[in-house]
Design a protein around this motif. Structure first.
Motif: not given
Length: 318
Positions: A4-7, A31-32, A212
């Protein structure tokens, strides 16, 4: 399971298509942490652009893209790298891929593709504009721990300088033009060949959607677009949106285009690469059995032909 993509860390975020990709990533709110890696020259020469990004919470990391230490340090804390680098620096991605594969934080890598499918068919391997991107794909296929996605969009459906829906200088219009002010078009081929096109804003939205949907985009090329149309359909829409008068239309045949391309390569003309790409498009090199928009939830969310022409008319007349 796909990562998964957060940063997200973006390279080339202030470039022609990079600014659209960066904007979409920022505006998504999904996104964080978002950062951009840029050169000290950009920091010095484009403070307004970078301040605008900072105001939206984007971290600006300055460094030398060819320096191992600068790139390795920039990767810290980012799980996904999105490259939007231009053609002159595509080769630097080879080092980036190697470093990202070894880095404990980076899990996903989106190389700078956003154009013609460089593995469309057997002849694609010999096309001059494809060589650096092919090397990057080869490097990514050799990685051990890094997932990747190629976002393949076809040519840009925009009127900015040199792009498909723009007005070429009069002395270079034989390479193709849609000139709103002169109501003049030069169509490539016979005008009936379909071309898959994507607006740069849609490129940004498609990248976000791919980020996403890791299950749909993992280790593959996503062949996506805004719309598909023929040059004749495009000029008809320009006519409709500029008062209904017939434009002055002429044609550059595929044979003429090939001759221009050959001459440009022989003379070291910087237009050689763009001419090769236009020849590929005219030969049908942007058409696929199916597009992948639906795999990432973007089937009915793209700019239409009408919308792209509306934008092109506005760009050319303001």
């Amino acid at each position: 399971m796909p990562s998964q993509t957060s940063n997200v860390l973006i390279f080339g975020a202030t470039g022609t298509v990079g600014k659209h990709i960066a904007r979409s990533i920022v505006e998504s709110g999904d996104f964080a942490r978002i950062g951009i890696f840029t050169s000290p020259d950009t920091v010095q020469n484009r403070p307004g652009t970078l301040d605008g990004l900072r105001d939206r919470g984007v971290e600006v990391i300055a460094g030398d893209i060819t320096a191992h230490q600068d790139v390795e340090q920039a990767f810290n804390g980012f799980d996904t790298v999105v490259s939007c680098l231009g053609r002159t620096v595509l080769h630097t991605q080879l080092q980036m891929v190697e470093l990202a594969d070894r880095h404990h934080d980076v899990k996903r890598f989106f190389p700078s593709e956003y154009g013609t499918d460089i593995e469309y068919g057997p002849d694609s391997a010999g096309e001059p504009p494809h060589q650096q991107k092919l090397k990057v794909r080869a490097a990514l296929r050799d990685v051990k721990d890094l997932e990747y996605t190629y976002v393949v969009t076809g040519p840009y459906a925009d009127a900015d300088g040199g792009l498909f829906l723009g007005a070429a200088p009069v002395d270079k219009e034989a390479t193709g033009t849609f000139d709103v002010k002169r109501k003049r078009a030069v169509l490539l081929g016979d005008g009936n060949g379909k071309i898959s096109l994507t607006t740069m804003r849609d490129v940004g939205e498609l990248v976000v959607a791919a980020l996403k949907h890791p299950e749909a985009s993992r280790n593959r090329a996503l062949k996506v677009n805004s719309f598909t149309a023929t040059p004749k359909e495009i000029v008809a829409e320009f006519e409709k949106q500029t008062g209904g008068e017939a434009w002055d239309v002429s044609y550059t045949s595929l044979e003429q285009l090939k001759e221009m391309e050959k001459e440009a390569h022989a003379n070291g003309d910087p237009r050689a690469g763009p001419l090769t790409l236009r020849r590929i498009w005219t030969e049908g090199g942007t058409l696929y059995d199916r597009r992948d928009n639906e795999l990432i939830g973007m089937e009915d969310k793209m700019t239409s032909l009408q919308g792209a022409i509306e934008q092109a008319v506005r760009v050319q007349t303001t």
